[in-house]
Design a protein around this motif. Structure first.
Motif, PDB file in Angstrom:
ATOM      1  N   UNK A  23       0.840  -1.204   0.000  1.00 56.98           N
ATOM      2  CA  UNK A  23       0.000   0.000   0.000  1.00 56.98           C
ATOM      3  C   UNK A  23       0.873   1.251   0.000  1.00 56.98           C
ATOM      4  N   UNK A  24       1.995   1.199   0.710  1.00 58.01           N
ATOM      5  CA  UNK A  24       2.926   2.322   0.715  1.00 58.01           C
ATOM      6  C   UNK A  24       3.532   2.569  -0.651  1.00 58.01           C
ATOM      7  N   UNK A  25       3.828   1.482  -1.383  1.00 63.39           N
ATOM      8  CA  UNK A  25       4.353   1.630  -2.741  1.00 63.39           C
ATOM      9  C   UNK A  25       3.303   2.254  -3.651  1.00 63.39           C
ATOM     10  N   UNK A  26       2.039   1.844  -3.497  1.00 62.97           N
ATOM     11  CA  UNK A  26       0.960   2.428  -4.303  1.00 62.97           C
ATOM     12  C   UNK A  26       0.768   3.899  -3.962  1.00 62.97           C
ATOM     13  N   UNK A  27       0.831   4.232  -2.669  1.00 63.79           N
ATOM     14  CA  UNK A  27       0.709   5.637  -2.264  1.00 63.79           C
ATOM     15  C   UNK A  27       1.882   6.457  -2.806  1.00 63.79           C
ATOM     16  N   UNK A  28       3.087   5.887  -2.777  1.00 66.41           N
ATOM     17  CA  UNK A  28       4.257   6.588  -3.309  1.00 66.41           C
ATOM     18  C   UNK A  28       4.113   6.822  -4.810  1.00 66.41           C
ATOM     19  N   UNK A  29       3.581   5.829  -5.533  1.00 64.46           N
ATOM     20  CA  UNK A  29       3.350   6.003  -6.966  1.00 64.46           C
ATOM     21  C   UNK A  29       2.334   7.120  -7.206  1.00 64.46           C
ATOM     22  N   UNK A  30       1.254   7.132  -6.425  1.00 67.75           N
ATOM     23  CA  UNK A  30       0.259   8.206  -6.579  1.00 67.75           C
ATOM     24  C   UNK A  30       0.875   9.575  -6.322  1.00 67.75           C
ATOM     25  N   UNK A  31       1.696   9.682  -5.272  1.00 69.64           N
ATOM     26  CA  UNK A  31       2.340  10.973  -4.986  1.00 69.64           C
ATOM     27  C   UNK A  31       3.258  11.371  -6.133  1.00 69.64           C
ATOM     28  N   UNK A  32       3.969  10.397  -6.717  1.00 70.98           N
ATOM     29  CA  UNK A  32       4.845  10.684  -7.860  1.00 70.98           C
ATOM     30  C   UNK A  32       4.035  11.136  -9.073  1.00 70.98           C
ATOM     31  N   UNK A  33       2.786  10.687  -9.161  1.00 72.11           N
ATOM     32  CA  UNK A  33       1.910  11.081 -10.270  1.00 72.11           C
ATOM     33  C   UNK A  33       1.179  12.396  -9.998  1.00 72.11           C
TER      34      UNK A  33
END
Length: 152
Positions: A23-33
């Motif tokens: 979930x942290x990786x998905x949140x990090x991807x969203x923040x990068x987007x």
């Protein structure tokens, strides 16, 4: 299963990284987007009044591979909270699209997990929260390859 421990997740110092793991990786991807309001647990309203909250389910192991890694699926529930119903729907659909199309390369940097594929079943309304904000959500299914470092 504590995601940040078992997956060896790199957990940044900021509050919104709490939760770590897939979930942290998905949140990090969203923040990068460009989604600065992605969190792994509901933030206080003073921090963000319209958050995107990602929570991780349990790993369902599909196979143990010859190199010692394990492949499996992890459900990540994504919930979008907005003041306006139309905004909640539009944001949720955009987040779902972006997570399915996003480049997961490097999403697991700093820990022993690689996201191999992302899929979802579609966005739907989830009602309203206690403060009257509109909720929309979906479940993101991530296929991951995890290196437990020769354990087990």
């Amino acid at each position: 299963m504590a995601c940040s421990e078992d997956l060896g997740a790199h957990v940044p110092d900021d509050w919104d990284a709490e939760g770590g793991g897939v979930a942290g990786a998905a949140a990090a991807l969203l923040r990068a987007l460009g989604y600065g309001n992605a969190f792994c647990s509901p933030p206080p309203a003073r921090l963000c009044c319209e958050p995107i909250v990602l929570t991780q389910g349990a790993l369902e192991r599909e196979a143990r591979l010859a190199d010692g890694t394990e492949r499996g699926r992890v459900p990540v529930d994504v919930l979008v909270c907005c003041e306006a119903a139309r905004d909640a729907e539009a944001t949720c659909r955009a987040v779902e699209r972006d997570l399915r199309r996003g480049s997961w390369t490097g999403a697991g940097e700093g820990w022993r997990c690689r996201v191999a594929a992302a899929d979802s079943g579609g966005s739907a309304p989830r009602g309203r929260d206690g403060s009257g904000r509109w909720l929309w959500g979906f479940t993101l299914i991530l296929t991951v390859v995890i290196d437990f470092g020769g354990q087990g």
